[in-house]
Motif scaffolding. Structure first.
Motif, PDB file in Angstrom:
ATOM      1  N   THR A 158       0.828  -1.199   0.000  1.00  0.00           N
ATOM      2  CA  THR A 158       0.000   0.000   0.000  1.00  0.00           C
ATOM      3  C   THR A 158       0.867   1.255   0.000  1.00  0.00           C
ATOM      4  O   THR A 158       0.570   2.244  -0.687  1.00  0.00           O
ATOM      5  CB  THR A 158      -0.930   0.011   1.220  1.00  0.00           C
ATOM      6  N   SER A 159       1.948   1.211   0.752  1.00  0.00           N
ATOM      7  CA  SER A 159       2.840   2.371   0.798  1.00  0.00           C
ATOM      8  C   SER A 159       3.497   2.630  -0.547  1.00  0.00           C
ATOM      9  O   SER A 159       3.918   3.758  -0.830  1.00  0.00           O
ATOM     10  CB  SER A 159       3.916   2.154   1.864  1.00  0.00           C
ATOM     11  N   ALA A 160       3.573   1.603  -1.393  1.00  0.00           N
ATOM     12  CA  ALA A 160       4.204   1.782  -2.702  1.00  0.00           C
ATOM     13  C   ALA A 160       3.435   2.781  -3.551  1.00  0.00           C
ATOM     14  O   ALA A 160       4.026   3.609  -4.254  1.00  0.00           O
ATOM     15  CB  ALA A 160       4.302   0.433  -3.426  1.00  0.00           C
ATOM     16  N   GLY A 161       2.089   2.706  -3.504  1.00  0.00           N
ATOM     17  CA  GLY A 161       1.302   3.661  -4.273  1.00  0.00           C
ATOM     18  C   GLY A 161       1.531   5.085  -3.819  1.00  0.00           C
ATOM     19  O   GLY A 161       1.633   6.015  -4.632  1.00  0.00           O
ATOM     20  N   VAL A 162       1.627   5.259  -2.522  1.00  0.00           N
ATOM     21  CA  VAL A 162       1.866   6.593  -1.982  1.00  0.00           C
ATOM     22  C   VAL A 162       3.273   7.068  -2.326  1.00  0.00           C
ATOM     23  O   VAL A 162       3.491   8.227  -2.679  1.00  0.00           O
ATOM     24  CB  VAL A 162       1.657   6.594  -0.460  1.00  0.00           C
ATOM     25  N   LEU A 163       4.246   6.167  -2.237  1.00  0.00           N
ATOM     26  CA  LEU A 163       5.606   6.535  -2.596  1.00  0.00           C
ATOM     27  C   LEU A 163       5.675   6.960  -4.058  1.00  0.00           C
ATOM     28  O   LEU A 163       6.371   7.921  -4.412  1.00  0.00           O
ATOM     29  CB  LEU A 163       6.550   5.357  -2.340  1.00  0.00           C
TER      30      LEU A 163
END
Length: 429
Positions: A158-163
Motif C-alpha cells: 500500500t505504501s508503494a502507491g503513496v511513494l
C-alpha cells in the motif's frame, strides 16, 4: 461456480522444489511494489495540471476537476472487476495491460484541446489503468502469496502507491513549472513502460507457478483453474456482500478516506497553498514529505494490524486525521514553517494507514472473496474521492477559498471514526 481460491480446482502438482535464498514471494512483492509505484505516480498529476491548463486554455477549476473526478471514480469501479480478471487471466497479464493503458492516457493527454478530451484521455484511461493496479492488486498478491505477515505486506504494498505519488511529485512539479506540463506527462508514460518490462519478467500470479508454498504455509497449494465469467462473478460477490452490514459500514468509512486524501489533498492542496501565496514547487515538496511519512505510517499500521483490533485502529486514524484537517486553513501561508511541517508529518503517518485494518476486517468477513469485496469497498473510496474533487473545485469557484472544504473534511472524519467502532467482528470457533 468454482471459486478461484479453492485448491481442489486443479490436479495435485509436483512437490515444491528445494528453495535457496529468499522466498520467491519476496521477489513477487518487489515486482508488484514497482508496478504500484509507477501507477501511483499518476495520482498526484491531476493537481499539477490545474494551474497550467487554466493558464493555457482558460478552463475553470471545476471543469478540470471533472477529469480528475472521472479518473478517481473509474479507478474505484474497475477495481473489483480487475480482481476477478486476475483470477481469470493472471495478475501478470492484467498488470501489463493496465500499465499500457496508463501510458496511453498520459500520452493522449498531451494533445487535448477541450475539457471533454481531457475527461476521455486523462479521466477515463488513467482511471481504468490505475484502478486495475490500486490496492486490490496488493490484496491479490497478499492473498495468494502469503499466509504469515499479511498485515505487514499489505502495508508495504500500500505504501508503494503513496511513494509513487510523492517520489515523482517534486520532479513532475519542477518539470511542469520550468519546462512544460506535457513533458511531465511524457515522464509518466516512460515510467509506465519501464514498469511493464519489469512486471513481465518478474511477476508471477501464484506460488505454484514457481513450485513453492505460499510464504508461511505448511502445505503446498495447487494453482486453481481459471474462473470463467469474471464480470458475473464480480457482480455476484457484490450482491452477496451487500446483504451484510460490515460491507456498508466499511464502504462508508473508506469513502471518507478517499474524500479526505485523494479527493482534496492530492487534487487541491497545491492550488490551495498557491492561493495563500506559496509557490507550487514548495507545496509539491510538502506533499512529497507527506509521502515519506506515509510509507512509514502504512507499514507500521500493517504491523499493528497483525496485533491489535483493526476497528480501534481505524477509529484512531480517522479521528486524528479529522483534527489535522481542521487546523490546516490556519497553517497555510506563503512560507513553510514548523507548524505546517508538523501537519505534514502527522497527515503522512495517517494517510493510507487505514488500508491494512480495513482489508483485515474484510478478510475476516469474506474469506476467499476478500479481494473482490475489497475492490468494491475501494470503489466507494474512489467515489468519495471523486465527489470531493469536484466539490472542492466548485467550492473554490463559489467562495474564492478552499476553507469550507477543509472544515467539511474534518467533520466527515469524525463521523468515520464513530462508524468504525460499530463494525462487528465475526466469531471465531
Amino acid at each position: 461456480m468454482t471459486s478461484t481460491m479453492t485448491p481442489e480446482a486443479t490436479e495435485t502438482p509436483a512437490p515444491p522444489r528445494p528453495r535457496r535464498g529468499p522466498h520467491r514471494a519476496w521477489v513477487v512483492v518487489a515486482a508488484a511494489w514497482l508496478t504500484i509505484v509507477a501507477a501511483g505516480a499518476f495520482s498526484t498529476m491531476s493537481g499539477l495540471l490545474v494551474e497550467p491548463l487554466r493558464a493555457e486554455f482558460g478552463w475553470s477549476t471545476s471543469s478540470i476537476g471533472l477529469a480528475a473526478s472521472v479518473s478517481m471514480v473509474l479507478n474505484g469501479v474497475v477495481a473489483p472487476f480487475s480482481a476477478a480478471l486476475m483470477d481469470r487471466y493472471g495478475m501478470r497479464r492484467v498488470a501489463v495491460a493496465a500499465l499500457a493503458v496508463l501510458g496511453a492516457g498520459a500520452g493522449l493527454t498531451t494533445v487535448v484541446g477541450a475539457p471533454w478530451q481531457l475527461v476521455l484521455a486523462w479521466g477515463v484511461l488513467t482511471g481504468l489503468g490505475a484502478g486495475a493496479l490500486a490496492t486490490v492488486f496488493a490484496a491479490q498478491v497478499v492473498q495468494r502469496w502469503f499466509v504469515a505477515r499479511r498485515g505487514l505486506v499489505t502495508g508495504v504494498l500500500t505504501s508503494a502507491g503513496v511513494l509513487g505519488q510523492f517520489a515523482f511529485l517534486p520532479v513532475l512539479s519542477w518539470i511542469t513549472e520550468h519546462a512544460a506540463w506535457r513533458a511531465a506527462l511524457a515522464v509518466l508514460a516512460g515510467a509506465a513502460l519501464v514498469a511493464m518490462a519489469v512486471t513481465g519478467l518478474l511477476l508471477r500470479g501464484h506460488p505454484a507457478e514457481a513450485g513453492v508454498r505460499p510464504y508461511g504455509a505448511r502445505d503446498f497449494v495447487p494453482k486453481p483453474e481459471p474462473a470463467p465469467g469474471a464480470a458475473a462473478r464480480t457482480v455476484r460477490v457484490l450482491l452477496k456482500a451487500a446483504r451484510t452490514g460490515p460491507f456498508w459500514l466499511l464502504s462508508g468509512t473508506f469513502a471518507v478516506c478517499g474524500a479526505t486524501t485523494n479527493g482534496i489533498m492530492w487534487t487541491h492542496f497545491t492550488p490551495a497553498a498557491h492561493d495563500h501565496g506559496m509557490a507550487a514547487t514548495a507545496a509539491s515538496s510538502l506533499l512529497a514529505l507527506v509521502g515519506v511519512f506515509n510509507v512509514a505510517g502504512t507499514i507500521f499500521s500493517g504491523w499493528l494490524t497483525d496485533r491489535l483490533d483493526p476497528r480501534r485502529l481505524l477509529a484512531a486514524y480517522y479521528a486524528l486525521r479529522g483534527l489535522s484537517l481542521l487546523t490546516l486553513p490556519l497553517l497555510l501561508g506563503p512560507a513553510v514553517h514548523g507548524s505546517l511541517i508538523a501537519f505534514v508529518v502527522l497527515f503522512g503517518l495517517l494517510d493510507v494507514a487505514t488500508v491494512p485494518p480495513t482489508l483485515a476486517l474484510i478478510r475476516e468477513h469474506y474469506g476467499p472473496d476478500a479481494a473482490i469485496v475489497f475492490g468494491w469497498v475501494s470503489a466507494a473510496h474512489q467515489a468519495g474521492a471523486g465527489l470531493m474533487a469536484v466539490s472542492g473545485g466548485a467550492i473554490r469557484d463559489l467562495f474564492g477559498t478552499y476553507d469550507p472544504m477543509w472544515v467539511a473534511s474534518g467533520a466527515l472524519c469524525a463521523v468515520a471514526a464513530l462508524v468504525a467502532m460499530v463494525v462487528r467482528r465475526p466469531r471465531v470457533s
